[in-house]
Design a protein around this motif. Structure first.
Motif, PDB file in Angstrom:
ATOM      1  N   LEU A 127     -11.638  -0.865  26.727  1.00 26.94           N
ATOM      2  CA  LEU A 127     -11.107  -1.107  25.386  1.00 26.94           C
ATOM      3  C   LEU A 127      -9.810  -0.357  25.175  1.00 26.94           C
ATOM      4  CD1 LEU A 127     -14.434  -0.991  23.369  1.00 26.94           C
ATOM      5  CD2 LEU A 127     -12.893  -2.948  23.518  1.00 26.94           C
ATOM      6  N   PHE A 128      -8.861  -1.052  24.573  1.00 24.63           N
ATOM      7  CA  PHE A 128      -7.585  -0.436  24.193  1.00 24.63           C
ATOM      8  C   PHE A 128      -7.730   0.220  22.820  1.00 24.63           C
ATOM      9  CE2 PHE A 128      -5.604  -4.186  26.637  1.00 24.63           C
ATOM     10  CZ  PHE A 128      -5.531  -3.455  27.802  1.00 24.63           C
ATOM     11  N   GLY A 129      -6.734   1.053  22.490  1.00 29.05           N
ATOM     12  CA  GLY A 129      -6.665   1.639  21.156  1.00 29.05           C
ATOM     13  C   GLY A 129      -7.931   2.414  20.799  1.00 29.05           C
ATOM     14  N   ASP A 130      -8.357   2.310  19.537  1.00 33.21           N
ATOM     15  CA  ASP A 130      -9.586   2.997  19.132  1.00 33.21           C
ATOM     16  C   ASP A 130     -10.765   2.024  19.135  1.00 33.21           C
ATOM     17  OD1 ASP A 130     -10.936   5.272  18.542  1.00 33.21           O
ATOM     18  OD2 ASP A 130     -10.527   5.246  16.394  1.00 33.21           O
ATOM     19  N   GLY A 131     -10.684   1.047  20.046  1.00 30.99           N
ATOM     20  CA  GLY A 131     -11.702   0.000  20.107  1.00 30.99           C
ATOM     21  C   GLY A 131     -13.100   0.517  20.363  1.00 30.99           C
ATOM     22  N   ALA A 132     -13.225   1.601  21.139  1.00 28.56           N
ATOM     23  CA  ALA A 132     -14.572   2.093  21.444  1.00 28.56           C
ATOM     24  C   ALA A 132     -15.240   2.633  20.182  1.00 28.56           C
ATOM     25  CB  ALA A 132     -14.513   3.165  22.535  1.00 28.56           C
ATOM     26  N   THR A 133     -14.500   3.379  19.363  1.00 30.16           N
ATOM     27  CA  THR A 133     -15.085   3.856  18.111  1.00 30.16           C
ATOM     28  C   THR A 133     -15.384   2.677  17.189  1.00 30.16           C
ATOM     29  OG1 THR A 133     -14.054   6.028  18.212  1.00 30.16           O
ATOM     30  CG2 THR A 133     -14.670   5.236  16.034  1.00 30.16           C
ATOM     31  N   ARG A 134     -14.485   1.714  17.160  1.00 39.08           N
ATOM     32  CA  ARG A 134     -14.733   0.527  16.328  1.00 39.08           C
ATOM     33  C   ARG A 134     -15.986  -0.213  16.787  1.00 39.08           C
ATOM     34  NH1 ARG A 134     -10.348  -1.109  13.022  1.00 39.08           N
ATOM     35  NH2 ARG A 134      -8.582   0.284  13.268  1.00 39.08           N
TER      36      ARG A 134
END
Lengths: 156, 156, 156, 156
Positions: free
Chosen positions: C132-139
């Motif tokens: 996942l790019f960006g803060d995708g994992a937290t999302r």
């Protein structure tokens, strides 16, 4: 007549007021010079702040991050004067200074509730810890993060 | 004879080598001056770094946080020269400089794998994004956080 | 004439189509029975799903969590047929089935981009990892969490 | 002679003992049938558990996840009998049942401290919230996650 340093709910409220004023002398009436305070989460203001100066700097950073405006409420205060312990329930809300009014993203708007545990000696706090209810820790992490909802890096 | 800027796996490797050298002139052979690069997660180095100087500063911070030692491997590189896109699989490991050898806590030891997406123009990267496999994003957040496994605040 | 199992961008797209159809027989044309696939993050669908049945069950859960509607796009596909590796850039969006249209909270609305790494043998995927790019994992963690933006527990 | 339902530190301790016994009748002496309790974090047991049965089920899940063994301590209890509020400081530790003794990874070993806020009526709790100090919320998320330190999916 009670000593002025008697441990009461009012004294707890006064301690936070003094801290939020960022006035070191006023703060020293309620917090020891070597007080340590633990901010919850893993963001850049999290962890044990050692000493009143570090804690004041972190409080100033919070106010600054809110664009100078921040709402902090103390909802309940419980006191065990014999043990020198207080627990207070708090609510903090604020938006990042750069974000528009009414923003709801957790990357820009902070709305958390929790409990502080304070340990007192001779009328002053020498140790404190902040706890967070609900998903407040993740919200604090996102709010303090340098990324906004769109992934751009922001100040502070 | 191929142009020296032909988009190949070797050129991708050379671009990272130039970046890690922290030599701006060398980096400029492979990255444009206004390159933007997105670091994954929500820690203090996360988000879009705008411009080569910001990206170099963030890379320097990573090397510094590792106590000057950091292991970075490129495992696979796939190239679409026609579209000017490369995707490479990477592995990074490193411990925080202040932590003892052999530490395994994710607050002190970073071990992540992921994929970078790079977009190229005239032999140089103008946009990059880092992705993370597994629970790498949380690990990166913990590693970059100012709190250690014991809650104490650490440098950087 | 190419074998029907030749490793191309079209074959990658067809593999995802077969998976999303939840038709086991169709999926088996592109994924081995013992395929393992790693979902990023630490939410309840994260980690290595071992075997096609586990992976199909997780895919079904994702579609169900979106109220049966989910948007999945493949943006770029890079192929190294010699090594049997593909990397594709993907975008997924969807809202939790119980949430109103137009919701933007990351607890209810998922909008992520990342890269998949697939390893192929004889025309079928035997291992895959999602990044996942960006803060995708937290999302993704928030989206998959059983708590909504107001803290109430929700289904799935 | 005090009523047996007088709000004291002992009554708070007895309420948790009754809960941890998983004996519904015993629990009903201290918790109302429609009690709501909020577990902190965003893991699969997080959020508001509505009703004693849901709260008991979640407590059972915690004990089960620890392989039947779990250490829970109440460190301090503050009581405001007039307002019907108690705040207690707690510490919980436990390892996932499948993990070896002495494991320290936060994916397998839970060690958290925090404060509970309980609201009482007629000697029974009708609402409770758990707060976490330090990085306890992330630790709880990792511990409850289905992924272990090596990324493999685990039970519960």
């Amino acid at each position: 007549m009670p000593k002025s340093t008697e441990l009461t709910a009012d004294r707890v409220a006064a301690a936070y007021d003094a801290l939020m004023s960022l006035d070191r002398d006023r703060a020293l009436e309620y917090w020891t010079e070597d007080v340590r305070f633990q901010m919850p989460g893993n963001h850049h203001q999290a962890g044990w702040h050692e000493g009143l100066d570090a804690y004041l700097a972190s409080t100033a950073k919070l106010i600054e991050a809110c664009g100078g405006v921040m709402k902090s409420e103390t909802l309940d205060v419980l006191v065990d004067a014999g043990k020198g312990i207080t627990l207070d329930v708090y609510r903090i809300s604020g938006k990042r200074g750069h974000a528009p009014e009414g923003v709801s993203s957790p990357y820009d708007f902070l709305a958390i509730e929790g409990a502080h545990l304070l340990r007192w000696r001779d009328g002053r706090v020498y140790e404190g810890r902040g706890g967070l209810f609900g998903d407040g820790a993740t919200r604090a992490n996102l709010w303090w993060s340098p990324v906004g909802d769109d992934g751009r890096r922001t100040g502070i």
